[in-house]
Design an enzyme around this catalytic site. Structure first.
Site, PDB file in Angstrom:
ATOM      1  N   SER A  80       0.902  -1.198   0.016  1.00 41.26           N
ATOM      2  CA  SER A  80      -0.304  -0.093  -0.140  1.00 41.26           C
ATOM      3  C   SER A  80       0.969   1.136   0.076  1.00 41.26           C
ATOM      4  O   SER A  80       0.320   2.229   0.322  1.00 41.26           O
ATOM      5  CB  SER A  80      -0.879   0.087   1.063  1.00 41.26           C
ATOM      6  OG  SER A  80      -1.739  -0.983   1.285  1.00 41.26           O
ATOM      7  N   THR A 182      -0.152   1.173   4.595  1.00 38.37           N
ATOM      8  CA  THR A 182      -0.015   2.673   4.689  1.00 38.37           C
ATOM      9  C   THR A 182       0.661   3.112   5.855  1.00 38.37           C
ATOM     10  O   THR A 182       0.420   2.675   6.992  1.00 38.37           O
ATOM     11  CB  THR A 182      -1.415   3.307   4.765  1.00 38.37           C
ATOM     12  OG1 THR A 182      -2.107   3.043   3.253  1.00 38.37           O
ATOM     13  CG2 THR A 182      -1.344   4.853   4.913  1.00 38.37           C
ATOM     14  N   THR A 200       1.171   6.607   1.134  1.00 43.54           N
ATOM     15  CA  THR A 200       0.423   5.658   0.563  1.00 43.54           C
ATOM     16  C   THR A 200       0.226   5.619  -0.846  1.00 43.54           C
ATOM     17  O   THR A 200       0.397   6.429  -1.536  1.00 43.54           O
ATOM     18  CB  THR A 200      -0.774   5.511   1.147  1.00 43.54           C
ATOM     19  OG1 THR A 200      -1.691   4.438   0.837  1.00 43.54           O
ATOM     20  CG2 THR A 200      -1.863   6.782   0.699  1.00 43.54           C
ATOM     21  N   ARG A 210      -8.639   8.876  -7.815  1.00 35.46           N
ATOM     22  CA  ARG A 210      -9.189   8.728  -6.350  1.00 35.46           C
ATOM     23  C   ARG A 210      -8.036   9.217  -5.395  1.00 35.46           C
ATOM     24  O   ARG A 210      -7.058   8.933  -5.570  1.00 35.46           O
ATOM     25  CB  ARG A 210      -9.699   7.545  -6.117  1.00 35.46           C
ATOM     26  CG  ARG A 210     -10.298   7.541  -4.406  1.00 35.46           C
ATOM     27  CD  ARG A 210      -9.157   6.805  -3.458  1.00 35.46           C
ATOM     28  NE  ARG A 210      -9.844   6.731  -2.314  1.00 35.46           N
ATOM     29  CZ  ARG A 210      -8.815   6.244  -1.198  1.00 35.46           C
ATOM     30  NH1 ARG A 210      -7.416   6.218  -1.309  1.00 35.46           N
ATOM     31  NH2 ARG A 210      -9.570   5.888  -0.025  1.00 35.46           N
ATOM     32  N   VAL A 211      -8.351  10.218  -4.426  1.00 33.03           N
ATOM     33  CA  VAL A 211      -7.322  10.759  -3.728  1.00 33.03           C
ATOM     34  C   VAL A 211      -7.897  10.497  -2.229  1.00 33.03           C
ATOM     35  O   VAL A 211      -9.139  10.536  -2.142  1.00 33.03           O
ATOM     36  CB  VAL A 211      -6.848  11.886  -3.591  1.00 33.03           C
ATOM     37  CG1 VAL A 211      -6.079  12.648  -2.702  1.00 33.03           C
ATOM     38  CG2 VAL A 211      -6.158  12.439  -4.992  1.00 33.03           C
ATOM     39  N   GLY A 212      -7.123   9.734  -1.356  1.00 33.55           N
ATOM     40  CA  GLY A 212      -7.584   9.256  -0.065  1.00 33.55           C
ATOM     41  C   GLY A 212      -7.238  10.263   1.028  1.00 33.55           C
ATOM     42  O   GLY A 212      -7.022  11.392   0.683  1.00 33.55           O
ATOM     43  N   ASP A 213      -7.208   9.972   2.441  1.00 33.69           N
ATOM     44  CA  ASP A 213      -7.084  10.771   3.175  1.00 33.69           C
ATOM     45  C   ASP A 213      -5.713  11.084   3.602  1.00 33.69           C
ATOM     46  O   ASP A 213      -5.188  12.034   4.219  1.00 33.69           O
ATOM     47  CB  ASP A 213      -7.658  10.380   4.761  1.00 33.69           C
ATOM     48  CG  ASP A 213      -6.944   8.969   4.972  1.00 33.69           C
ATOM     49  OD1 ASP A 213      -6.794   8.153   4.232  1.00 33.69           O
ATOM     50  OD2 ASP A 213      -6.467   8.828   6.228  1.00 33.69           O
ATOM     51  N   THR A 233      -5.009   5.534   9.330  1.00 31.33           N
ATOM     52  CA  THR A 233      -5.037   4.495   8.456  1.00 31.33           C
ATOM     53  C   THR A 233      -6.223   3.818   7.854  1.00 31.33           C
ATOM     54  O   THR A 233      -7.139   3.935   9.240  1.00 31.33           O
ATOM     55  CB  THR A 233      -3.887   3.426   8.472  1.00 31.33           C
ATOM     56  OG1 THR A 233      -3.775   2.583   7.388  1.00 31.33           O
ATOM     57  CG2 THR A 233      -4.196   2.601   9.685  1.00 31.33           C
ATOM     58  N   GLY A 234      -6.552   2.986   6.873  1.00 31.17           N
ATOM     59  CA  GLY A 234      -7.836   2.555   6.714  1.00 31.17           C
ATOM     60  C   GLY A 234      -8.527   3.267   5.896  1.00 31.17           C
ATOM     61  O   GLY A 234      -7.870   3.706   4.753  1.00 31.17           O
ATOM     62  N   GLY A 236      -9.866   5.840   3.762  1.00 29.15           N
ATOM     63  CA  GLY A 236      -9.587   7.003   3.782  1.00 29.15           C
ATOM     64  C   GLY A 236     -10.943   7.942   3.499  1.00 29.15           C
ATOM     65  O   GLY A 236     -10.936   9.006   4.259  1.00 29.15           O
TER      66      GLY A 236
HETATM   67  N1  ASP Z   1      -6.087   5.450   4.130  1.00 28.72           N
HETATM   68  C1  ASP Z   1      -5.574   5.044   3.061  1.00 28.72           C
HETATM   69  C2  ASP Z   1      -6.516   5.511   1.932  1.00 28.72           C
HETATM   70  O1  ASP Z   1      -7.698   5.614   2.032  1.00 28.72           O
HETATM   71  C3  ASP Z   1      -5.579   3.853   2.827  1.00 28.72           C
HETATM   72  C4  ASP Z   1      -4.536   3.024   3.921  1.00 28.72           C
HETATM   73  O2  ASP Z   1      -4.534   3.493   5.085  1.00 28.72           O
HETATM   74  O3  ASP Z   1      -4.126   1.979   3.672  1.00 28.72           O
HETATM   75  O4  ASP Z   1      -5.785   5.916   0.694  1.00 28.72           O
END
Ligand code: ASP
Length: 320
Positions: A80, A182, A200, A210-213, A233-234, A236
């Site tokens: 990741s 991540t 990440t 797509r862009v995450g947190d 993490t997790g 986003g």
């Molecule tokens: N938080 C990250 C995202 O959503 C993914 C991850 O933590 O593994 O992009």
């Protein structure tokens, strides 16, 4: 405490009694005792140790978190992060990262392709531009101008996983598996300065674009060196909807412990986001006095906590 804050506190305390504001005034923000300390998400011993070596050797917290997470970015086994990260639905590895330092200065990149160390590009954004975030081809152009080189980040292993996924094209993030590596890291150096980084490749097989947190200041990372920092993490999307890291730092400012603040941030997700049983979110916080704490929705989230050079992997408490 600044003289202005002392004044406001005295004035309000005199007018209304301090006990009228227990959650605000009962516990002042902890004062930095100085480090060193390094915490990081999941069980990345090598990354945490690298950061520890930097702070233990007298280096800055910012150098520590950058060099620490760079270990994960270069590791093809990290599914990741950076090189070896799982691609999006179109087979493209797109990276998100940010850094934040003691004073609140920060930098970020998102949707960046073909650059092995997005965290270092994020640091350059912070140090060499008037901006906070650069995205996509603009971020890549900036990186190349700064001397970074292009590298194909799609490993054979990740390409095979993508080909396999394409047979069904079923998009269903799996708790603690796809999200697994991540890395978010927070450090305190020997002078008591703090810094944080998060990097990440995002959710495997996400929609292109797509862009995450993780690169979003206040979501994937937030830090105020006078109070502490938090990383996430997790999933986003769940973190972004709750501004999780910002919330945790603000709760610590009011006197909540790192663990209690992480739990409270999760409680907001549980309250507002109906599907919380089907995804994972883990929060990790480090207070300016060196106390760390974490909380996750599901069990299985762990983190490294290092105060001595013998950083152990700890299981976080979980909601479910
Ligand atoms: N938080 C990250 C995202 O959503 C993914 C991850 O933590 O593994 O992009």
């Amino acid at each position: 405490m600044s003289s202005r804050r002392k004044f406001v506190r005295r004035a309000l305390g005199g007018l209304l009694g301090v006990s009228a504001f227990p959650s605000v005034f009962a516990s002042a923000p902890p004062s930095p005792k100085g480090g060193p300390a390094v915490v990081s998400t999941w069980k990345n011993v090598a990354a945490n140790s690298k950061a520890w070596q930097v702070v233990a050797g007298g280096g800055s917290a910012l150098d520590a978190v950058e060099q620490g997470v760079m270990v994960a970015e270069s590791d093809p086994k990290d599914l990741s992060v950076g090189y070896g990260g799982r691609p999006d639905r179109d087979g493209r590895v797109t990276l998100d990262a940010c850094v934040m330092e003691h004073s609140g200065n920060c930098g970020a990149v998102c949707f960046l392709e073909d650059i092995e160390h997005p965290v270092s590009v994020a640091r350059k954004v912070m140090e060499h531009t008037p901006h906070v975030m650069l995205a996509g081809s603009g971020a890549q152009r900036f990186a190349l101008e700064q001397g970074f080189e292009k590298k194909d980040l799609l490993t054979e292993n990740a390409r095979k996983a993508w080909k396999e996924w394409k047979k069904k094209e079923k998009y269903q993030p799996i708790i603690n598996i796809e999200n697994h590596d991540t890395i978010g890291m927070l450090a305190i150096d020997q002078s008591g300065q703090m810094a944080g980084a998060c990097t990440t490749s995002g959710l495997a097989f996400k929609i292109n674009g797509r862009v995450g947190d993780s690169p979003i200041i206040g979501a994937g990372l937030y830090l105020d060196g006078e109070v502490g920092g938090a990383v996430a993490t997790g999933l986003g999307e769940a973190v972004m909807k709750s501004c999780g890291s910002f919330l945790i730092v603000e709760l610590m400012r009011q006197g909540w412990s790192p663990e209690a603040a992480c739990r409270e941030a999760l409680s907001r997700i549980v309250k507002k986001q109906k599907g919380y049983r089907s995804f994972q979110v883990g929060f990790l916080a480090l207070r300016a006095d060196g106390e760390g704490g974490a909380y996750s929705l599901h069990s299985g989230f762990s983190y490294m906590l290092n105060h001595t050079g013998e950083g152990g992997n700890q299981a976080s408490k979980s909601w479910l």
